[in-house]
Design a protein around this motif. Structure first.
Motif, PDB file in Angstrom:
ATOM      1  N   TRP A 146       0.830  -1.205   0.000  1.00  0.00           N
ATOM      2  CA  TRP A 146       0.000   0.000   0.000  1.00  0.00           C
ATOM      3  C   TRP A 146       0.867   1.259   0.000  1.00  0.00           C
ATOM      4  N   LEU A 147       1.872   1.270   0.867  1.00  0.00           N
ATOM      5  CA  LEU A 147       2.749   2.429   0.977  1.00  0.00           C
ATOM      6  C   LEU A 147       3.491   2.694  -0.329  1.00  0.00           C
ATOM      7  N   MET A 148       3.961   1.643  -0.971  1.00  0.00           N
ATOM      8  CA  MET A 148       4.711   1.824  -2.208  1.00  0.00           C
ATOM      9  C   MET A 148       3.795   2.252  -3.352  1.00  0.00           C
ATOM     10  N   ALA A 149       2.540   1.748  -3.346  1.00  0.00           N
ATOM     11  CA  ALA A 149       1.586   2.167  -4.380  1.00  0.00           C
ATOM     12  C   ALA A 149       1.270   3.656  -4.263  1.00  0.00           C
ATOM     13  N   GLU A 150       1.323   4.181  -3.037  1.00  0.00           N
ATOM     14  CA  GLU A 150       1.037   5.601  -2.829  1.00  0.00           C
ATOM     15  C   GLU A 150       2.282   6.478  -2.954  1.00  0.00           C
ATOM     16  N   ASN A 151       3.437   5.856  -3.150  1.00  0.00           N
ATOM     17  CA  ASN A 151       4.685   6.600  -3.315  1.00  0.00           C
ATOM     18  C   ASN A 151       5.410   6.110  -4.570  1.00  0.00           C
ATOM     19  N   PRO A 152       4.847   6.361  -5.750  1.00  0.00           N
ATOM     20  CA  PRO A 152       5.410   5.789  -6.979  1.00  0.00           C
ATOM     21  C   PRO A 152       6.849   6.206  -7.251  1.00  0.00           C
TER      22      PRO A 152
END
Length: 313
Positions: free
Chosen positions: A168-174
């Protein structure tokens, strides 16, 4: 009351004795040997996700899939038994009905007890086998069963929670997702910042003060229950609202895996899974994103305990 084998429930000298017997199973050399297996587990899970096509709920398909398979393989649980065992563990922690929750927990512990008996007869190269071969006469069946249940609970639940929250965190921090994919040398900084920021295990097991003691300006009286907030400790240098995820910062100090004699015994195992799974996710799905960006993601009680996470790519 301490549960047999549950290391966080013990203090020295019993904690020291049990930890000494279990620690060799988590040695760096054994983790290095286990790494190819973890890589296969991650790739198999990503293959299944890709075959399904988005959007996919990454909590069961990525978090629980990778974490439970890796932990079960580490413990030597046969693949045919893993899905049912994982369901029992999950139900023992999430069922709303006390009766069902207890029944699931009993079934889980019964299986672990049978595994202990089987390993006594024929120890393999898994965690059970390592402890039995080296210290079989020094550890009771109840303790060995408890240690394995403890490792399974932490390895499956905590690691699965981290993987889902990490996706989730990585999807929101491309931008940082791309950095992780394109510059492998950033993985150590990313790993420390990720576990600091997420801190999925919020607090330590409570202790009871045996005498009055003062901590800072606070008086802890004899008989008071005390616990340490790992979440607060990991944000001491970045208090809200300044706290943010930034893998480019200098590697932060953190206590996400505890500290001192209760420092997480399985840290090497957990970090092996983390640094294998999330970078692999970045390479496989470079355009990973929230499937429903305007929909609020439902969280359970602990921090970042994601109940469902629909992602697309």
């Amino acid at each position: 009351m301490a549960w047999p084998g549950f290391l966080t429930h013990y203090d020295p000298p019993e904690h020291t004795r049990l930890r000494r017997m279990v620690a060799p199973a988590f040695a760096v050399r054994r983790m290095q040997k286990f790494q190819p297996q973890v890589e296969l587990i991650v790739e198999d899970s990503l293959d299944e996700i890709e075959a399904l096509g988005g959007p996919v709920d990454f909590v069961p398909r990525f978090g629980w899939s990778v974490a439970t398979t890796a932990t079960c393989d580490f413990l030597g649980i046969p693949r045919d038994d893993q899905a049912d065992l994982a369901r029992c563990l999950h139900a023992s922690r999430t069922e709303r009905s006390d009766k069902r929750r207890v029944a699931a927990g009993n079934k889980f512990m019964t299986y672990m007890s049978k595994t202990t008996a089987r390993t006594r007869r024929d120890p393999g190269d898994d965690m059970f086998g390592v402890v039995v071969r080296e210290y079989g006469d020094e550890i009771s069946d109840a303790e060995l069963t408890g240690v394995a249940a403890f490792v399974m609970g932490a390895g499956a639940d905590q690691v699965a929670r981290f993987l889902a929250a990490g996706a989730w965190l990585m999807a929101e921090n491309p931008g940082q997702f791309a950095l992780l994919r394109d510059e492998p040398e950033t993985v150590p900084n990313w790993l420390d910042e990720m576990v600091r920021y997420l801190t999925t295990d919020e607090k330590t097991h409570p202790r009871v003060a045996l005498e009055d003691v003062r901590i800072g300006d606070h008086l802890i009286r004899a008989g008071d229950a005390v616990t340490c907030s790992l979440l607060a400790a990991n944000r001491r240098d970045f208090p809200a609202p300044a706290d943010r995820f930034d893998m480019t910062r200098e590697r932060p100090e953190h206590v996400a895996f505890g500290h001192g004699i209760h420092h997480c015994l399985g840290r090497s195992m957990a970090e092996l899974v983390f640094r294998t799974a999330i970078p692999a996710l970045a390479r496989r799905f470079p355009t990973l994103r929230l499937a429903e960006p305007d929909r609020k993601i439902k969280l359970g009680p602990p921090p970042f305990d994601v109940e469902a996470l629909l992602l697309d790519w």
